[in-house]
Design an enzyme around this catalytic site. Structure first.
Site, PDB file in Angstrom:
ATOM      1  N   ASP A 127       0.854  -1.186   0.000  1.00 38.78           N
ATOM      2  CA  ASP A 127       0.000   0.000   0.000  1.00 38.78           C
ATOM      3  C   ASP A 127       0.890   1.236   0.000  1.00 38.78           C
ATOM      4  O   ASP A 127       1.742   1.392   0.880  1.00 38.78           O
ATOM      5  CB  ASP A 127      -0.900  -0.016   1.242  1.00 38.78           C
ATOM      6  CG  ASP A 127      -2.016   1.013   1.144  1.00 38.78           C
ATOM      7  OD1 ASP A 127      -2.305   1.492   0.030  1.00 38.78           O
ATOM      8  OD2 ASP A 127      -2.592   1.341   2.198  1.00 38.78           O
ATOM      9  N   HIS A 134      -3.586  14.016   0.406  1.00 41.18           N
ATOM     10  CA  HIS A 134      -3.839  13.144   1.571  1.00 41.18           C
ATOM     11  C   HIS A 134      -2.661  13.204   2.547  1.00 41.18           C
ATOM     12  O   HIS A 134      -2.854  13.366   3.759  1.00 41.18           O
ATOM     13  CB  HIS A 134      -4.060  11.697   1.118  1.00 41.18           C
ATOM     14  CG  HIS A 134      -4.156  10.714   2.241  1.00 41.18           C
ATOM     15  ND1 HIS A 134      -5.235  10.663   3.098  1.00 41.18           N
ATOM     16  CD2 HIS A 134      -3.292   9.749   2.681  1.00 41.18           C
ATOM     17  CE1 HIS A 134      -5.034   9.707   3.999  1.00 41.18           C
ATOM     18  NE2 HIS A 134      -3.865   9.138   3.775  1.00 41.18           N
ATOM     19  N   GLU A 198     -10.347   4.020   3.563  1.00 40.33           N
ATOM     20  CA  GLU A 198      -9.451   4.758   2.681  1.00 40.33           C
ATOM     21  C   GLU A 198      -9.822   4.414   1.250  1.00 40.33           C
ATOM     22  O   GLU A 198      -9.767   3.247   0.843  1.00 40.33           O
ATOM     23  CB  GLU A 198      -7.979   4.437   2.985  1.00 40.33           C
ATOM     24  CG  GLU A 198      -7.549   4.991   4.351  1.00 40.33           C
ATOM     25  CD  GLU A 198      -6.048   5.002   4.585  1.00 40.33           C
ATOM     26  OE1 GLU A 198      -5.322   4.240   3.899  1.00 40.33           O
ATOM     27  OE2 GLU A 198      -5.599   5.773   5.459  1.00 40.33           O
ATOM     28  N   GLU A 200      -9.092   4.005  -2.365  1.00 37.09           N
ATOM     29  CA  GLU A 200      -7.850   3.798  -3.109  1.00 37.09           C
ATOM     30  C   GLU A 200      -8.128   3.081  -4.430  1.00 37.09           C
ATOM     31  O   GLU A 200      -9.194   2.505  -4.630  1.00 37.09           O
ATOM     32  CB  GLU A 200      -6.848   2.967  -2.284  1.00 37.09           C
ATOM     33  CG  GLU A 200      -6.597   3.563  -0.887  1.00 37.09           C
ATOM     34  CD  GLU A 200      -5.352   3.015  -0.215  1.00 37.09           C
ATOM     35  OE1 GLU A 200      -4.506   2.423  -0.913  1.00 37.09           O
ATOM     36  OE2 GLU A 200      -5.239   3.189   1.018  1.00 37.09           O
ATOM     37  N   ASP A 232      -9.061   0.464   1.938  1.00 35.97           N
ATOM     38  CA  ASP A 232      -8.088   0.094   2.974  1.00 35.97           C
ATOM     39  C   ASP A 232      -8.672   0.489   4.335  1.00 35.97           C
ATOM     40  O   ASP A 232      -8.391   1.564   4.863  1.00 35.97           O
ATOM     41  CB  ASP A 232      -6.763   0.815   2.692  1.00 35.97           C
ATOM     42  CG  ASP A 232      -5.745   0.616   3.804  1.00 35.97           C
ATOM     43  OD1 ASP A 232      -5.840  -0.390   4.528  1.00 35.97           O
ATOM     44  OD2 ASP A 232      -4.855   1.475   3.933  1.00 35.97           O
ATOM     45  N   ARG A 236      -8.039   3.869  13.261  1.00 35.14           N
ATOM     46  CA  ARG A 236      -7.131   4.989  13.533  1.00 35.14           C
ATOM     47  C   ARG A 236      -6.576   4.972  14.951  1.00 35.14           C
ATOM     48  O   ARG A 236      -5.439   5.422  15.167  1.00 35.14           O
ATOM     49  CB  ARG A 236      -7.857   6.320  13.284  1.00 35.14           C
ATOM     50  CG  ARG A 236      -8.371   6.518  11.879  1.00 35.14           C
ATOM     51  CD  ARG A 236      -7.251   6.485  10.862  1.00 35.14           C
ATOM     52  NE  ARG A 236      -7.764   6.719   9.514  1.00 35.14           N
ATOM     53  CZ  ARG A 236      -7.051   6.488   8.406  1.00 35.14           C
ATOM     54  NH1 ARG A 236      -5.807   6.025   8.506  1.00 35.14           N
ATOM     55  NH2 ARG A 236      -7.575   6.700   7.228  1.00 35.14           N
ATOM     56  N   GLN A 239      -3.945   2.259  15.098  1.00 37.24           N
ATOM     57  CA  GLN A 239      -2.841   2.733  14.255  1.00 37.24           C
ATOM     58  C   GLN A 239      -1.998   3.794  14.979  1.00 37.24           C
ATOM     59  O   GLN A 239      -0.768   3.738  14.968  1.00 37.24           O
ATOM     60  CB  GLN A 239      -3.421   3.308  12.952  1.00 37.24           C
ATOM     61  CG  GLN A 239      -2.388   3.772  11.948  1.00 37.24           C
ATOM     62  CD  GLN A 239      -3.039   4.430  10.718  1.00 37.24           C
ATOM     63  OE1 GLN A 239      -4.260   4.507  10.617  1.00 37.24           O
ATOM     64  NE2 GLN A 239      -2.218   4.892   9.795  1.00 37.24           N
ATOM     65  N   LYS A 252      -4.346  -1.882  10.291  1.00 41.29           N
ATOM     66  CA  LYS A 252      -4.633  -2.019   8.861  1.00 41.29           C
ATOM     67  C   LYS A 252      -4.890  -3.467   8.451  1.00 41.29           C
ATOM     68  O   LYS A 252      -5.568  -3.711   7.458  1.00 41.29           O
ATOM     69  CB  LYS A 252      -3.429  -1.520   8.047  1.00 41.29           C
ATOM     70  CG  LYS A 252      -3.098  -0.048   8.228  1.00 41.29           C
ATOM     71  CD  LYS A 252      -4.016   0.803   7.397  1.00 41.29           C
ATOM     72  CE  LYS A 252      -3.499   2.236   7.313  1.00 41.29           C
ATOM     73  NZ  LYS A 252      -4.367   3.053   6.453  1.00 41.29           N
ATOM     74  N   THR A 256      -8.863  -5.662   3.900  1.00 36.71           N
ATOM     75  CA  THR A 256      -8.763  -4.730   2.774  1.00 36.71           C
ATOM     76  C   THR A 256      -9.725  -5.240   1.703  1.00 36.71           C
ATOM     77  O   THR A 256      -9.624  -6.400   1.291  1.00 36.71           O
ATOM     78  CB  THR A 256      -7.336  -4.711   2.190  1.00 36.71           C
ATOM     79  OG1 THR A 256      -6.413  -4.409   3.242  1.00 36.71           O
ATOM     80  CG2 THR A 256      -7.208  -3.689   1.073  1.00 36.71           C
ATOM     81  N   GLU A 363      -9.971  12.624   7.346  1.00 38.08           N
ATOM     82  CA  GLU A 363      -9.789  13.912   6.677  1.00 38.08           C
ATOM     83  C   GLU A 363     -11.100  14.688   6.593  1.00 38.08           C
ATOM     84  O   GLU A 363     -11.130  15.905   6.819  1.00 38.08           O
ATOM     85  CB  GLU A 363      -9.240  13.694   5.263  1.00 38.08           C
ATOM     86  CG  GLU A 363      -7.817  13.191   5.217  1.00 38.08           C
ATOM     87  CD  GLU A 363      -7.447  12.765   3.801  1.00 38.08           C
ATOM     88  OE1 GLU A 363      -6.923  13.603   3.056  1.00 38.08           O
ATOM     89  OE2 GLU A 363      -7.707  11.594   3.444  1.00 38.08           O
TER      90      GLU A 363
HETATM   91 CA    CA Z   1      -3.881   3.150   2.722  1.00 36.11          CA
END
Ligand code: CA
Length: 414
Positions: A127, A134, A198, A200, A232, A236, A239, A252, A256, A363
């Site tokens: 990844d 971002h 996420e 992606e 993904d 948080r 993480q 993570k 996925t 975000e």
């Molecule tokens: Ca990612």
């Protein structure tokens, strides 16, 4: 050159899968599990087509499409990919007068919906972190007093190795992960309370190189089979506590999601765009004067628990990416590491300038400080159990038939 080919298979207006697309997937029906190609609301059963002799004039290995993954096919390389795509395109073309009867006789077409499987057995999963916006947004949140971008970011495509074994196909429920997080300065254990997405875009490779032999950037794209959508999922809180100094791990690795259809890189050719100007110029092994991105319009739909009403929370574009897929692949192999058939490389969260162009909840809600309101009136910072996320992608360009990727969906369960 515009391409206005049509198929004798009915393709509804606005379908993601006109004859210009022809993405590959693996489906299950009463015949079993086998490889297929989407056309409109139907699937061309590639195993049945192979048995009927459709590919007899090609160099395809025997029984390739009876496999329960696309790895065998992808592993045969670009020359075979081109032969098979050309053959399928000619077979499905409106001008092929004998094809409909041949398809009926051999039962080559399957109506959707069918159950879709993970299209590839993912051996390795990387990844990246290739959206400047971002990376800048996260830098501002987590290092408000420092530079938003770390010093390495414009010199190499930052990335990490993810957990290949937990890549799942669209539609798979996502179990909320438990783990360690900090609460009032001390670690506690429990379900993540800051579960995020996420947005992606990923690419799937063929067998690209031998151990110890880096891929040259000029030919790196020859190793790319196709492109899919990726979510993904990211815890948080887990993480934030675990990532220093070695990077993402359990925040993570729990899941996925990828979309079930792999859109061939060749189908995306009409939608290629020049990559952004890169300053400073990267080191020579990453320098591609004619480097190209892909114009993909991306959206994230959010359907909250107990509701059937979806709110589109993100509308952004893959044109925003700083590093190209070729650069990512050249970088990932520059130390001599191998890339094999079915490996997955994800772009990193795709975010643009505006609030509505951000590809993650952290975000959109600015680290949870600014909750968003969905169209049914519910407010969210991060995901609650029962919330469902749907990522979609479409390509369009002047004079070209638009193509899409199908949905990349997941629902959070406790
Ligand atoms: Ca990612």
């Amino acid at each position: 050159m515009s391409n206005v080919a049509t198929s004798w298979v009915h393709v509804p207006s606005g379908s993601d899968f006109p004859i210009q697309n022809l993405p590959y997937g693996v489906f299950t029906n009463e015949r079993g599990t086998r490889c297929g190609v989407a056309i409109g609301d139907s699937v061309l059963d590639l195993a049945a087509a192979e048995r009927a002799g459709l590919f007899a004039h090609t160099d395809l290995d025997a029984d390739t499409f009876f496999s329960e993954t696309l790895n065998d096919f992808i592993g045969q390389g670009r020359a075979i990919w081109i032969q098979i795509r050309d053959t399928i395109t000619a077979f499905l073309d409106m001008g092929n007068a004998s094809a409909p009867a041949f398809a009926r006789e051999h039962e080559l077409l399957v109506s959707t919906p069918v159950s879709m499987n993970l299209p590839v057995r993912v051996g390795d999963y990387v990844d990246f972190y290739s959206s400047e916006q971002h990376a800048t947004n996260l830098g501002k949140m987590f290092r408000p007093d420092g530079d938003a971008l770390l010093p390495n970011w414009k010199h190499l495509p930052v990335g990490y190795h993810g957990r290949a074994g937990t890549v799942v196909v669209s539609g798979t429920d996502i179990t909320r992960p438990s783990g360690q997080r900090l609460a009032e300065g001390a670690p506690v254990f429990g379900p993540s309370v800051r579960l995020d997405i996420e947005l992606e875009v990923g690419f799937i490779t063929g067998n690209a190189n031998r151990l110890g032999e880096p891929l040259d950037i000029a030919s790196a794209e020859d190793a790319i089979f196709g492109v899919c959508l990726v979510n993904d999922w990211s815890a948080r809180d887990i993480q934030a506590w675990e990532y220093v100094p070695l990077g993402p791990f359990l925040g993570k690795s729990f899941a996925t999601t990828i979309s079930p259809w792999i859109v061939p890189l060749d189908a995306l050719e009409p939608f290629r765009i020049p990559r952004p100007i890169q300053s400073p110029s990267p080191l020579p092994y990453l320098r591609d004067d004619f480097g190209r991105g892909i114009g993909i319009d991306l959206t994230v739909g959010f359907t909250p628990r107990g509701s059937s009403e979806e709110t589109v929370i993100t509308e952004t574009s893959f044109t925003n990416m700083y590093w190209t897929m070729a650069q990512q692949l050249a970088h990932a192999t520059v130390n001599g590491a191998t890339v094999r058939a079915g490996d997955l490389f994800a772009s990193g969260t795709v975010s643009g300038e505006g609030v509505n162009e951000r590809g993650s909840l952290i975000e959109i809600t600015w680290n949870g400080a600014e909750p968003m309101t969905l169209s049914d009136g519910s407010a969210r910072t991060f995901l609650e159990d029962g919330d469902s996320i749907s990522i979609r992608g479409r390509c369009s360009a002047e004079g070209e038939v638009p193509i899409g990727f199908g949905d990349c969906v997941g629902t959070v369960i406790s």
